[in-house]
Design a protein around this motif. Structure first.
Motif, short mmCIF file in Angstrom:
data_model
loop_
_atom_site.label_atom_id
_atom_site.label_comp_id
_atom_site.label_asym_id
_atom_site.label_seq_id
_atom_site.Cartn_x
_atom_site.Cartn_y
_atom_site.Cartn_z
N LEU A 143 0.84 -1.19 0.00
CA LEU A 143 0.00 0.00 0.00
C LEU A 143 0.88 1.24 0.00
N GLN A 144 0.50 2.20 -0.83
CA GLN A 144 1.26 3.44 -0.95
C GLN A 144 0.32 4.60 -0.71
N SER A 167 -1.02 -2.42 -4.58
CA SER A 167 -0.38 -3.21 -5.63
C SER A 167 -0.29 -4.65 -5.16
N GLY A 168 -0.45 -5.54 -6.09
CA GLY A 168 -0.51 -6.95 -5.73
C GLY A 168 -1.94 -7.44 -5.78
N ARG A 169 -2.11 -8.72 -5.53
CA ARG A 169 -3.43 -9.33 -5.66
C ARG A 169 -4.23 -9.12 -4.38
N THR A 170 -5.40 -8.54 -4.52
CA THR A 170 -6.29 -8.34 -3.37
C THR A 170 -7.48 -9.28 -3.49
N ALA A 171 -7.84 -9.87 -2.36
CA ALA A 171 -8.96 -10.78 -2.34
C ALA A 171 -10.27 -10.02 -2.55
N SER A 187 -14.00 20.24 5.51
CA SER A 187 -14.23 20.94 6.79
C SER A 187 -13.24 20.48 7.85
N LEU A 188 -11.98 20.48 7.49
CA LEU A 188 -10.96 19.98 8.40
C LEU A 188 -10.84 20.85 9.65
N LYS A 189 -10.55 20.19 10.75
CA LYS A 189 -10.42 20.85 12.04
C LYS A 189 -9.00 20.61 12.58
N PRO A 190 -8.54 21.46 13.46
CA PRO A 190 -7.21 21.24 14.05
C PRO A 190 -7.08 19.87 14.71
N GLU A 191 -8.16 19.36 15.25
CA GLU A 191 -8.12 18.04 15.90
C GLU A 191 -8.00 16.89 14.90
N ASP A 192 -8.06 17.18 13.60
CA ASP A 192 -7.81 16.17 12.58
C ASP A 192 -6.32 16.00 12.31
N THR A 193 -5.52 16.86 12.90
CA THR A 193 -4.07 16.77 12.71
C THR A 193 -3.54 15.44 13.23
N ALA A 194 -2.84 14.73 12.36
CA ALA A 194 -2.32 13.41 12.71
C ALA A 194 -1.53 12.86 11.53
N VAL A 195 -0.85 11.76 11.78
CA VAL A 195 -0.30 10.96 10.69
C VAL A 195 -1.39 9.97 10.28
N TYR A 196 -1.71 9.96 9.01
CA TYR A 196 -2.76 9.09 8.50
C TYR A 196 -2.12 7.88 7.82
N TYR A 197 -2.64 6.70 8.15
CA TYR A 197 -2.14 5.45 7.60
C TYR A 197 -3.26 4.73 6.86
N CYS A 198 -2.93 4.16 5.70
CA CYS A 198 -3.90 3.28 5.07
C CYS A 198 -3.55 1.84 5.43
N ALA A 199 -4.58 1.03 5.50
CA ALA A 199 -4.43 -0.36 5.90
C ALA A 199 -5.34 -1.24 5.06
N SER A 249 -6.66 -5.92 13.13
CA SER A 249 -7.35 -6.78 12.16
C SER A 249 -6.72 -6.70 10.77
N TYR A 250 -5.89 -5.70 10.54
CA TYR A 250 -5.35 -5.44 9.21
C TYR A 250 -3.92 -5.96 9.10
N SER A 251 -3.65 -6.61 7.96
CA SER A 251 -2.35 -7.22 7.75
C SER A 251 -1.43 -6.36 6.89
N ASP A 252 -2.00 -5.48 6.10
CA ASP A 252 -1.20 -4.67 5.18
C ASP A 252 -1.26 -3.21 5.59
N TRP A 253 -0.11 -2.55 5.58
CA TRP A 253 -0.05 -1.15 6.00
C TRP A 253 0.82 -0.35 5.05
N GLY A 254 0.35 0.84 4.75
CA GLY A 254 1.16 1.78 4.00
C GLY A 254 1.95 2.67 4.95
N GLN A 255 2.83 3.46 4.38
CA GLN A 255 3.55 4.41 5.21
C GLN A 255 2.58 5.54 5.58
N GLY A 256 2.86 6.25 6.59
CA GLY A 256 1.98 7.33 7.02
C GLY A 256 2.16 8.58 6.18
N THR A 257 1.13 9.41 6.17
CA THR A 257 1.22 10.71 5.53
C THR A 257 0.69 11.75 6.51
#
Length: 125
Positions: A3-4, A24-28, A84-96, A111-119
């Motif tokens: 995941l990217q 990228s790769g085969r997803t079920a 409508s982003l708020k200051p409390e939305d500030t964080a590193v976001y990860y996809c899984a 529960s998630y086996s695949d992780w992307g880098q944070g943004t």
């Protein structure tokens, strides 16, 4: 599956951002892709999820109505449109990503086996 993630940045309160997560790769067929976030000093928390097979979506209460998760089949990419982003939305976001997730486990990061880098998403007031 690899995941990217991309699309973070610095915005002001009330602005919008769109995050992308390319798989990228085969997803079920029962694959679930999700976004989590982690603010400094806080635990990682669930934001939103998209289930491949049924195209159903799930949201944390804190973002429901402001964030939208969607998928581009051709690009095998999931997007998180954040409005409508708020200051409390500030964080590193990860996809899984993960397979065979039951409803009760979708909001649990273990529960998630695949992780992307944070943004990084930073919302100034």
């Amino acid at each position: 599956v690899q995941l990217q993630a991309s699309g973070g940045g610095l915005v002001q309160a009330g602005d919008s951002l769109r995050l992308s997560c390319a798989a990228s790769g085969r997803t079920a067929s029962n694959y679930v892709m999700a976004w989590f976030r982690q603010a400094p000093g806080e635990e990682r928390e669930f934001v939103a999820a998209f289930r491949w097979s049924s195209r159903t979506t799930h949201y944390a209460v804190s973002v429901k109505g402001r964030f939208t998760i969607s998928r581009d089949n051709a690009k095998n990419t999931v997007y998180l449109q954040m409005n409508s982003l708020k200051p409390e939305d500030t964080a590193v976001y990860y996809c899984a990503g993960g397979s065979r997730l039951i409803l009760s486990s979708i909001q649990t990061d273990r529960s998630y086996s695949d992780w992307g880098q944070g943004t990084q998403v930073t919302v100034s007031s």
